[in-house]
Design a protein around this motif. Sequence first.
Motif, short mmCIF file in Angstrom:
data_model
loop_
_atom_site.label_atom_id
_atom_site.label_comp_id
_atom_site.label_asym_id
_atom_site.label_seq_id
_atom_site.Cartn_x
_atom_site.Cartn_y
_atom_site.Cartn_z
N GLY A 97 60.84 99.00 24.74
CA GLY A 97 60.55 100.28 24.10
C GLY A 97 59.22 100.27 23.36
O GLY A 97 58.58 101.32 23.20
N LEU A 98 58.81 99.08 22.93
CA LEU A 98 57.52 98.98 22.24
C LEU A 98 56.38 98.63 23.19
O LEU A 98 55.21 98.76 22.83
N TYR A 124 45.57 109.29 41.04
CA TYR A 124 46.65 110.14 40.53
C TYR A 124 47.79 109.35 39.90
O TYR A 124 48.57 109.88 39.13
N MET A 125 47.86 108.07 40.20
CA MET A 125 48.93 107.24 39.64
C MET A 125 48.58 106.66 38.27
O MET A 125 49.47 106.26 37.52
N LEU A 126 47.31 106.59 37.95
CA LEU A 126 46.87 105.82 36.79
C LEU A 126 47.48 106.30 35.47
O LEU A 126 47.86 105.51 34.62
N GLN A 127 47.58 107.61 35.32
CA GLN A 127 48.08 108.13 34.05
C GLN A 127 49.58 107.95 33.89
O GLN A 127 50.12 108.13 32.79
N ASP A 128 50.26 107.60 34.98
CA ASP A 128 51.72 107.42 34.90
C ASP A 128 52.13 105.98 34.60
O ASP A 128 53.31 105.69 34.46
N LEU A 129 51.17 105.08 34.54
CA LEU A 129 51.47 103.66 34.30
C LEU A 129 51.57 103.41 32.79
O LEU A 129 50.67 102.86 32.17
N VAL A 130 52.67 103.83 32.21
CA VAL A 130 52.74 103.86 30.75
C VAL A 130 53.85 102.99 30.18
O VAL A 130 54.04 102.96 28.97
N SER A 131 54.60 102.30 31.02
CA SER A 131 55.71 101.47 30.53
C SER A 131 56.03 100.42 31.59
O SER A 131 55.53 100.48 32.72
N VAL A 132 56.87 99.47 31.22
CA VAL A 132 57.26 98.42 32.17
C VAL A 132 57.91 99.07 33.40
O VAL A 132 57.55 98.77 34.55
N VAL A 183 55.17 92.02 34.47
CA VAL A 183 54.51 93.18 33.85
C VAL A 183 54.57 93.07 32.33
O VAL A 183 53.58 93.34 31.64
N ARG A 184 55.73 92.66 31.81
CA ARG A 184 55.84 92.47 30.36
C ARG A 184 54.77 91.49 29.86
O ARG A 184 54.10 91.72 28.86
N GLN A 185 54.62 90.40 30.60
CA GLN A 185 53.66 89.38 30.20
C GLN A 185 52.23 89.90 30.28
O GLN A 185 51.40 89.61 29.41
N LEU A 186 51.95 90.69 31.31
CA LEU A 186 50.61 91.26 31.44
C LEU A 186 50.30 92.22 30.29
O LEU A 186 49.19 92.23 29.75
N ILE A 187 51.27 93.02 29.93
CA ILE A 187 51.08 93.95 28.81
C ILE A 187 50.83 93.17 27.53
O ILE A 187 49.91 93.46 26.76
N LYS A 188 51.64 92.14 27.31
CA LYS A 188 51.50 91.35 26.08
C LYS A 188 50.14 90.64 26.02
O LYS A 188 49.49 90.61 24.98
N SER A 214 57.75 102.19 34.59
CA SER A 214 56.88 103.03 35.42
C SER A 214 55.89 102.18 36.21
O SER A 214 55.54 102.51 37.36
N ILE A 215 55.45 101.08 35.63
CA ILE A 215 54.50 100.20 36.34
C ILE A 215 55.21 99.52 37.51
O ILE A 215 54.68 99.47 38.64
N VAL A 216 56.40 99.00 37.26
CA VAL A 216 57.14 98.34 38.33
C VAL A 216 57.44 99.34 39.46
O VAL A 216 57.28 99.02 40.64
N SER A 217 57.83 100.55 39.09
CA SER A 217 58.11 101.56 40.12
C SER A 217 56.87 101.86 40.95
O SER A 217 56.94 102.00 42.18
N ALA A 218 55.72 101.97 40.27
CA ALA A 218 54.48 102.29 40.99
C ALA A 218 54.08 101.15 41.93
O ALA A 218 53.65 101.40 43.06
N VAL A 219 54.22 99.92 41.47
CA VAL A 219 53.89 98.77 42.32
C VAL A 219 54.80 98.76 43.55
O VAL A 219 54.35 98.55 44.69
N LYS A 220 56.08 99.00 43.31
CA LYS A 220 57.04 99.03 44.43
C LYS A 220 56.67 100.12 45.43
O LYS A 220 56.74 99.91 46.65
#
Lengths: 84, 170
Positions: A31-32, A64-72, A14-19, A74-80
């Motif tokens: 944090g960034l 309903y999940m899209l707006q909560d995908l705001v950090s590493v 996820v970090r790599q995808l964000i970068k 939260s994204i990992v939690s949502a995928v899980k």
Amino acid sequence: MESNMETASMEATVRQLIKSTFQVAEPVSDGLLQKGSLPSWDSLGHMSLVAAIEKTFGVSFPTYMLQDLVSVDSIVSAVKELRS
Amino acid sequence: MASTQGGDPAPGDLVIREGTAEELDLIKDLWLDHYQSQKLNITLPPDAFEQWLVSMKPAYGRFTINFVAAAGGKIVGFLAGRVRTMPSYFGGGLCGYLTEICVEPEYRRHGVARKLLLTSFDWYKQHGIRRVESSVMLENHASQKMAMSVGLKPEQYLLIWTADSPESHS
């Protein structure tokens, strides 16, 4: 259930995808790597990231999940959650 | 939004259809013409179109979409749209956003942009999206009239501040 190792691997992915989505070159802390901290992570860029996550992990986020995908985290939690 | 003033009768073989991600590469000239005619107070970088492709392709078909008008095997017009999330304080749902509509001059004034818009509305409806936004240049009355004829309604003015405006200094 995902093991700690699997979780760490997902977080790294996820970090790599964000970068790559937001063209972050230098090493930065989690944090960034969140919405609001990266100027290019706007409402349109957000959807590019969501599409990349969906493609990489083979999931499809409900609206309903899209707006909560705001950090590493939260994204990992949502995928899980979608995989459970 | 649209460049719609123009031209000679459109041929009968005109087809409006959903495009493909690969076809995005074919609309560079139309895309550049669209922004060069818009009189936006923005200087496009040399790789503007390539950057636009980068913003469109990863989410193509899911959160970005392109409809094309094709005639004689050539793309003569296109509409590009996106999907974005509304802020949580506006409910957090999905909102459509039409970013570009452009038609070759000789195919304008024959309902091509109108058909592209209506086709995109069908796509948005099929994807559960109930609100679609767009912007149009203030002086482009033809596009405004056309857009309102298919149900788009003016809701707000987009006001732009620039640092070089003489009125901007206190």
